[in-house]
Design a protein around this motif. Structure first.
Motif, PDB file in Angstrom:
ATOM      1  N   ALA A 198      25.608  23.670  35.862  1.00  0.00           N
ATOM      2  CA  ALA A 198      24.587  23.007  36.474  1.00  0.00           C
ATOM      3  C   ALA A 198      23.791  23.669  37.448  1.00  0.00           C
ATOM      4  O   ALA A 198      22.557  23.431  37.879  1.00  0.00           O
ATOM      5  CB  ALA A 198      25.221  21.706  36.884  1.00  0.00           C
ATOM      6  N   ALA A 199      24.552  24.223  38.283  1.00  0.00           N
ATOM      7  CA  ALA A 199      23.965  25.356  39.165  1.00  0.00           C
ATOM      8  C   ALA A 199      23.119  26.402  38.584  1.00  0.00           C
ATOM      9  O   ALA A 199      21.800  26.587  39.088  1.00  0.00           O
ATOM     10  CB  ALA A 199      25.165  26.099  40.206  1.00  0.00           C
ATOM     11  N   ASP A 200      23.325  26.909  37.741  1.00  0.00           N
ATOM     12  CA  ASP A 200      22.493  27.686  36.699  1.00  0.00           C
ATOM     13  C   ASP A 200      21.256  26.906  36.352  1.00  0.00           C
ATOM     14  O   ASP A 200      19.989  27.652  36.541  1.00  0.00           O
ATOM     15  CB  ASP A 200      23.267  28.262  35.271  1.00  0.00           C
ATOM     16  CG  ASP A 200      24.277  29.284  35.945  1.00  0.00           C
ATOM     17  OD1 ASP A 200      24.415  29.802  36.944  1.00  0.00           O
ATOM     18  OD2 ASP A 200      25.166  29.186  35.048  1.00  0.00           O
ATOM     19  N   ALA A 201      21.433  25.710  35.896  1.00  0.00           N
ATOM     20  CA  ALA A 201      20.335  25.047  35.437  1.00  0.00           C
ATOM     21  C   ALA A 201      19.245  24.546  36.764  1.00  0.00           C
ATOM     22  O   ALA A 201      18.215  24.661  36.432  1.00  0.00           O
ATOM     23  CB  ALA A 201      20.584  23.692  34.733  1.00  0.00           C
ATOM     24  N   LEU A 202      19.860  24.286  37.793  1.00  0.00           N
ATOM     25  CA  LEU A 202      19.169  24.050  38.934  1.00  0.00           C
ATOM     26  C   LEU A 202      18.439  25.331  39.541  1.00  0.00           C
ATOM     27  O   LEU A 202      17.242  25.433  39.956  1.00  0.00           O
ATOM     28  CB  LEU A 202      20.092  23.457  40.237  1.00  0.00           C
ATOM     29  CG  LEU A 202      20.478  22.050  39.684  1.00  0.00           C
ATOM     30  CD1 LEU A 202      21.493  21.582  40.943  1.00  0.00           C
ATOM     31  CD2 LEU A 202      19.596  21.190  39.727  1.00  0.00           C
TER      32      LEU A 202
END
Length: 222
Positions: A198-202
């Motif tokens: 999720a952090a990568d996507a954000l």
């Protein structure tokens, strides 16, 4: 709350948009702006639970759709970006945000009930575009669980909707308990646990919305 900011209940976005009395002036947005420590380049105008009554409060006021746009005018040259966070509703709060913004980013949970609202939102956006040149920056599928058949079905609907209308579709943000854990600790996910998908996507979403300039790319390549 998520940014761990203390503020005065009498100095929120509500007072910026609605005068305390019919004879009074609205609060200046500069007076409602709060520093977000320790991030020197981030400031916040706090929300208010009483914004739930915004539609009723402004129903008799002139130019009610443009109140946020007018309130933001004094600070437009002071920031690179102004982010307007809206509740998932189609009332005058959203209408004010659309008339004040240059672009709109649509996060949507991969739940059928949520994605069914996309055509309704699009109709509202088209109505606003007749009077204000706002563009749709893209759609962000959120809280996506690829193991769940219902999520997969909802994600397919989002893909089809984006393709049909030529909208940009960003990679889905995977569901994770780390988001709620970070929120409980009043930290951004990027600070709390950078290792999650999720952090990568954000981070990819932020990079897509704010791409580096040619000069920045050249400097980073050295």
């Amino acid at each position: 709350e998520g940014l761990d900011v203390s503020y005065d209940d009498a100095q929120t976005i509500l007072q910026v948009l609605i005068p305390a009395t019919p004879e009074a002036d609205c609060l200046s947005i500069r007076d409602a702006t709060v520093d977000v420590s320790p991030r020197e380049n981030l400031h916040l105008v706090p929300g208010s639970s009483r914004m739930a009554y915004f539609d009723v409060a402004v129903s008799a006021l002139e130019h009610r759709e443009y109140r946020l746009r007018s309130a933001l005018a004094p600070v437009l040259g002071s920031y690179d970006y102004i982010l307007i966070d809206c509740p998932p509703s189609l009332g005058l709060v959203l209408t004010n945000a659309l008339f004040a913004a240059a672009e709109v980013l649509v996060p949507v949970q991969t739940r059928q009930r949520r994605v069914n609202a996309l055509p309704v939102f699009l109709r509202r956006l088209v109505q606003v575009q007749k009077h204000h040149p706002i563009v749709l920056a893209g759609i962000v599928p959120n809280q996506y669980d690829k193991r769940n058949a219902h999520d997969q079905q909802a994600y397919q609907y989002i893909q089809n909707f984006a393709a049909k209308h030529g909208f940009r579709l960003f990679p889905p943000i995977a569901t994770t308990t780390r988001v709620s854990e970070a929120d409980t600790r009043h930290q951004p996910l990027h600070d709390y646990d950078r290792s999650t998908p999720a952090a990568d996507a954000l981070e990819a979403l932020a990079a897509a919305l704010d791409p580096p300039t040619a000069l920045e790319t050249a400097v980073n390549a050295r």
